[in-house]
Design an enzyme around this catalytic site. Structure first.
Site, mmCIF file in Angstrom:
data_model
loop_
_atom_site.group_PDB
_atom_site.id
_atom_site.type_symbol
_atom_site.label_atom_id
_atom_site.label_comp_id
_atom_site.label_asym_id
_atom_site.label_seq_id
_atom_site.Cartn_x
_atom_site.Cartn_y
_atom_site.Cartn_z
ATOM 1 C CG MET A 30 -1.880 -1.197 1.198
ATOM 2 S SD MET A 30 -3.395 -0.917 2.119
ATOM 3 C CE MET A 30 -2.747 -0.573 3.726
ATOM 4 C CG HIS A 37 6.912 -1.983 2.286
ATOM 5 N ND1 HIS A 37 6.825 -0.857 3.070
ATOM 6 C CD2 HIS A 37 5.679 -2.559 2.308
ATOM 7 C CE1 HIS A 37 5.580 -0.743 3.537
ATOM 8 N NE2 HIS A 37 4.873 -1.769 3.101
ATOM 9 N N GLY A 147 4.918 -10.396 3.855
ATOM 10 C CA GLY A 147 5.627 -10.334 5.125
ATOM 11 C C GLY A 147 4.912 -11.123 6.214
ATOM 12 C CE LYS A 149 3.867 -4.833 11.650
ATOM 13 N NZ LYS A 149 2.568 -4.464 11.152
ATOM 14 C CD GLN A 153 -1.849 -8.803 3.992
ATOM 15 O OE1 GLN A 153 -2.677 -7.932 4.059
ATOM 16 N NE2 GLN A 153 -0.567 -8.533 3.778
ATOM 17 C CG LEU A 184 10.936 -1.529 10.177
ATOM 18 C CD1 LEU A 184 11.775 -1.429 8.899
ATOM 19 C CD2 LEU A 184 11.201 -0.332 11.075
ATOM 20 C CB SER A 186 3.011 2.396 6.371
ATOM 21 O OG SER A 186 3.650 1.537 5.452
HETATM 22 P P1 AMP Z 1 1.453 -2.979 3.479
HETATM 23 O O1 AMP Z 1 2.031 -1.915 2.605
HETATM 24 O O2 AMP Z 1 1.421 -2.614 4.926
HETATM 25 O O3 AMP Z 1 0.153 -3.519 2.960
HETATM 26 O O4 AMP Z 1 2.476 -4.196 3.419
HETATM 27 C C1 AMP Z 1 2.868 -4.743 2.189
HETATM 28 C C2 AMP Z 1 3.656 -6.005 2.446
HETATM 29 O O5 AMP Z 1 4.810 -5.682 3.236
HETATM 30 C C3 AMP Z 1 2.876 -7.057 3.239
HETATM 31 O O6 AMP Z 1 3.175 -8.347 2.721
HETATM 32 C C4 AMP Z 1 3.407 -6.890 4.620
HETATM 33 O O7 AMP Z 1 3.315 -8.053 5.410
HETATM 34 C C5 AMP Z 1 4.855 -6.537 4.350
HETATM 35 N N1 AMP Z 1 5.458 -5.854 5.504
HETATM 36 C C6 AMP Z 1 4.997 -4.746 6.140
HETATM 37 N N2 AMP Z 1 5.785 -4.438 7.196
HETATM 38 C C7 AMP Z 1 6.751 -5.393 7.238
HETATM 39 C C8 AMP Z 1 7.869 -5.653 8.095
HETATM 40 N N3 AMP Z 1 8.139 -4.873 9.135
HETATM 41 N N4 AMP Z 1 8.643 -6.721 7.829
HETATM 42 C C9 AMP Z 1 8.366 -7.539 6.774
HETATM 43 N N5 AMP Z 1 7.345 -7.347 5.915
HETATM 44 C C10 AMP Z 1 6.544 -6.299 6.151
#
Ligand code: AMP
Length: 280
Positions: A30, A37, A147, A149, A153, A184, A186
């Site tokens: 996102m 990321h 991730g 994290k 999901q 970490l 966003s």
């Molecule tokens: P998002 O932009 O938050 O939807 O995350 C996009 C992808 O990045 C998802 O697969 C998340 O699980 C992964 N992600 C977000 N934060 C982390 C993190 N701290 N470590 C590893 N992957 C992450």
């Protein structure tokens, strides 16, 4: 690095690229990119001939009252970061490009969404499952990187791929943390400096429960009570859930005497934080 705003542009470019792009890796995001990321992007680069990153703040995975409109969207900076990672293209459609106003089809995963974030974010995982399926259909990746994290999901996406026979290899990537242990995210940008310090209590509680399980403590009610104490001792926080679950079914367990996932969602100020670790 190309920036594709429409489905047709993306499909055409992937068609023209042909075998040179295969295997093709996708990292769905996102935006508001951070090192977590970028770790996914690097893993994708190491396994694939070409990598596409989608940057799309997906409206259908936000419940009413959540932060859709204020979610950070630093698109130019995201593109700079991705350019430095030798990404082939960024797919960044507008919401109207991904969703017809009168769309009535969604992908719904039951069971896995009954616990953890599911009850607190009605419709969230339908939104995730639907957009990920659409991205796979538009971009036809061979592999997609997610991730740990967002562990629930990840398991939901794996289930969609299994149940709908989607020809995409799902690659999990470990959670990237700051030096003080905070995962970490966003959304960490919403934290004030004192709240950011307070947020350390979340990963600290997870890791102390993990250590205690490794030392043979298996009574989940004891482990959860201690985590709750540890988190509330750090400052005012609203605990949505603290759960120890089976990693495959995501159902709560009573005794942590086999591999489990310890997961939490906690609100600190305006920020909802999630984190999880495997144990033992
Ligand atoms: P998002 O932009 O938050 O939807 O995350 C996009 C992808 O990045 C998802 O697969 C998340 O699980 C992964 N992600 C977000 N934060 C982390 C993190 N701290 N470590 C590893 N992957 C992450």
């Amino acid at each position: 690095m190309q920036v594709w705003k429409t489905i047709n542009t993306a499909r055409e470019a992937i068609h023209v690229g042909g075998a040179d792009l295969r295997p093709l890796g996708l990292v769905p995001t996102m935006g508001a990119l951070h090192e977590g990321h970028l770790a996914l992007v690097r893993e994708a680069r190491s396994r694939c001939a070409a990598v596409i990153v989608s940057v799309f703040v997906n409206p259908t995975q936000f419940s009413p009252g959540e932060d859709f409109s204020r979610y950070p969207r630093p698109f130019d900076r995201d593109c700079e970061l991705l350019e430095n990672e030798s990404v082939c293209a960024v797919f960044a459609p507008d919401p109207g490009e991904m969703y017809d106003g009168d769309a009535t089809t969604t992908v719904q995963v039951s069971g896995l969404t009954d616990h953890l974030c599911g009850p607190f974010r009605p419709g969230h995982f339908n939104g995730v499952a639907t957009i990920v399926t659409k991205l796979f259909n538009v971009l036809s990746p061979d592999a997609a990187f997610f991730g740990e994290k967002d562990f629930q999901q990840l398991q939901v996406v794996r289930r969609v791929v299994r149940d709908l026979n989607l020809p995409v290899d799902i690659v999990p990537c470990p959670t990237v943390r700051d030096a003080d242990g905070v995962a970490l995210s966003s959304r960490n940008a919403y934290l004030t400096p004192p709240q950011r310090v307070q947020a350390r209590s979340l990963s600290a509680a997870l890791f102390s429960a993990k250590n205690r399980i490794a030392c043979g403590v298996s009574d989940v009610s004891v482990l959860i009570a201690d985590m709750r104490r540890q988190i509330l001792a750090a400052g005012p926080a609203q605990i949505e859930y603290l759960e120890i679950v089976d990693p495959d079914t995501l159902k709560p367990v009573v005794r942590a005497d086999r591999p489990v996932r310890i997961a939490l969602a906690v609100r600190i100020g305006a920020c909802r934080l999630i984190d999880n670790v495997p144990a033992p």
